[in-house]
Design an enzyme around this catalytic site. Structure first.
Site, short mmCIF file in Angstrom:
data_model
loop_
_atom_site.label_atom_id
_atom_site.label_comp_id
_atom_site.label_asym_id
_atom_site.label_seq_id
_atom_site.Cartn_x
_atom_site.Cartn_y
_atom_site.Cartn_z
N GLY A 45 0.82 -1.22 0.00
CA GLY A 45 0.00 0.00 0.00
C GLY A 45 0.85 1.26 0.00
N CYS A 128 -8.16 1.00 5.62
CA CYS A 128 -7.39 2.02 6.35
C CYS A 128 -8.33 2.77 7.29
CB CYS A 128 -6.80 3.04 5.38
SG CYS A 128 -5.97 2.35 3.97
C1 LIG Z 1 2.53 -8.36 6.63
C2 LIG Z 1 1.29 -8.04 5.84
C3 LIG Z 1 1.15 -6.77 5.26
C4 LIG Z 1 0.00 -6.44 4.52
N1 LIG Z 1 -0.12 -5.21 3.95
C5 LIG Z 1 -1.21 -4.90 3.19
C6 LIG Z 1 -1.32 -3.64 2.52
O1 LIG Z 1 -0.41 -2.79 2.56
N2 LIG Z 1 -2.45 -3.37 1.82
C7 LIG Z 1 -3.48 -4.30 1.71
O2 LIG Z 1 -4.48 -4.03 1.05
N3 LIG Z 1 -3.38 -5.52 2.30
C8 LIG Z 1 -2.28 -5.84 3.03
N4 LIG Z 1 -2.19 -7.09 3.63
C9 LIG Z 1 -3.27 -8.07 3.43
C10 LIG Z 1 -2.93 -9.08 2.32
O3 LIG Z 1 -2.75 -8.43 1.07
C11 LIG Z 1 -4.05 -10.16 2.18
O4 LIG Z 1 -5.28 -9.51 1.89
C12 LIG Z 1 -4.23 -10.98 3.45
O5 LIG Z 1 -2.99 -11.19 4.11
C13 LIG Z 1 -4.88 -12.36 3.18
O6 LIG Z 1 -4.09 -13.17 2.33
P1 LIG Z 1 -3.01 -14.26 2.87
O7 LIG Z 1 -3.71 -15.10 3.88
O8 LIG Z 1 -2.58 -15.03 1.63
O9 LIG Z 1 -1.86 -13.50 3.47
C14 LIG Z 1 -1.04 -7.42 4.36
C15 LIG Z 1 -0.88 -8.70 4.94
C16 LIG Z 1 0.27 -9.03 5.65
C17 LIG Z 1 0.40 -10.42 6.23
#
Ligand SMILES: Cc1cc2nc3c(=O)[nH]c(=O)nc-3n(C[C@H](O)[C@H](O)[C@H](O)COP(=O)(O)O)c2cc1C
Length: 300
Positions: A45, A128
């Site tokens: 982001g 956010c």
């Molecule tokens: C460390 C971390 C940072 C993340 N930063 C963002 C972000 O900046 N913007 C966003 O929309 N989602 C962010 N997410 C959410 C992920 O993009 C995703 O929607 C969520 O982790 C579910 O997928 P996963 O289980 O494969 O990780 C973040 C997730 C993690 C674990």
């Protein structure tokens, strides 16, 4: 065999993308992953100005996943456009920029600036905290979702993906609101709010007290939400939440996702995205599936 999919007029060579915040802007992973093989890279982001993020500790392991409260640390749009976009332009993959902001004006500034750059899609993170609404995320109120979507559509040169929060009573209400506001695509799920307590320190494991849960344990919730949203809206869906192998990715596609994002799995298997691209191709060969599009939403 066709593995390409279409998101709002943008053709991805395959449906496998990175999840925002788990892949930097690609550079950190390019030692392990040939970015040319991915359908798209979704960046961390980015806001209108640099954000310092939350105090540490800001990640913790939990059963089947992790909690994070990074607090959307980012260098701001001006550094991002100079440093990260030129880096990603070297590769034959689509670029999706994830956008965050604390007010509608913050989002508008970032979306307007990105209009001058050759990026393919914008993913708007509406999880956010909205400072004007007293910290409630934009994405937790249907009227706010529709308003911010229709406002950003007026400023965006690229198609917009609204990234939905699962921390709501009815995700289909939010998806419908995004569609009504003119969203081109919806993506889901962002993280689920959780908490972990460190019994030895007798305090919260994460300085922010709560953190967003992600990883394999959230997958059944995410698949259910993608299925519900697929039955509620006509625009394409990007599915994510706990995807760690090709079978997980196919579950989301069969439930109705046109593309999928891989997040937490990158942390324990840096080649997860490529393994999934290969796994989907092998599955299609083995099952004589000529076109991946025939699998999208095939389970009703
Ligand atoms: C460390 C971390 C940072 C993340 N930063 C963002 C972000 O900046 N913007 C966003 O929309 N989602 C962010 N997410 C959410 C992920 O993009 C995703 O929607 C969520 O982790 C579910 O997928 P996963 O289980 O494969 O990780 C973040 C997730 C993690 C674990």
């Amino acid at each position: 065999m066709n593995t390409s999919v279409n998101l709002a007029g943008v053709t991805l060579k395959n449906p496998v993308m990175t999840a925002s915040g788990t892949f930097g802007s690609g550079a950190e992973y390019s030692e392990f992953v040939d970015l040319n093989r991915l359908g798209a890279v979704v960046t961390k982001g980015v806001a209108n100005i640099p954000w310092p993020g939350n105090p540490t500790p800001r990640i913790a392991e939990v059963y089947g996943g992790m909690l994070n409260a990074i607090g959307l640390q980012n260098p701001g749009i001006d550094v991002f456009t100079k440093r990260d976009i030129p880096y990603l332009k070297q590769f034959d993959t689509k670029i999706i920029v994830n956008v965050c902001g604390k007010t509608t004006e913050d989002y508008i500034e970032v979306v307007e600036k990105l209009g001058d750059y050759d990026v393919d899609l914008l993913e708007i993170n509406i999880s956010c905290p909205n400072v004007k609404e007293g910290g409630i995320a934009f994405g937790q109120n249907a009227k706010n979702v529709e308003n911010i979507t229709s406002t950003l559509k007026k400023y965006a040169k690229q198609p917009i993906i609204m990234k939905l929060s699962p921390n709501v009573t009815d995700i289909t209400e939010m998806a419908r609101a995004a569609e009504a506001g003119g969203a081109d695509v919806v993506s889901l799920i962002n993280t689920l709010t959780g908490m972990k307590i460190d019994v030895n320190r007798r305090t919260f494991a994460i300085a922010n007290k709560t953190g967003g849960m992600s990883g394999p344990a959230v997958k059944p919730i995410a698949v259910r939400m993608v299925y519900q949203v697929a039955n509620a809206v006509k625009i394409p869906i990007i599915g994510m939440g706990g995807i760690s192998n090709y079978e997980d990715a196919l579950e989301f596609i069969l439930a109705g996702a046109t593309a999928v994002s891989v997040g937490t799995a990158n942390f324990y298997n840096p080649t997860a995205t490529i393994d999934i691209v290969d796994g989907i191709e092998n599955y299609m060969k083995k099952n004589s599936i000529d076109d991946i599009n025939s699998l999208i939403g095939a389970v009703r």
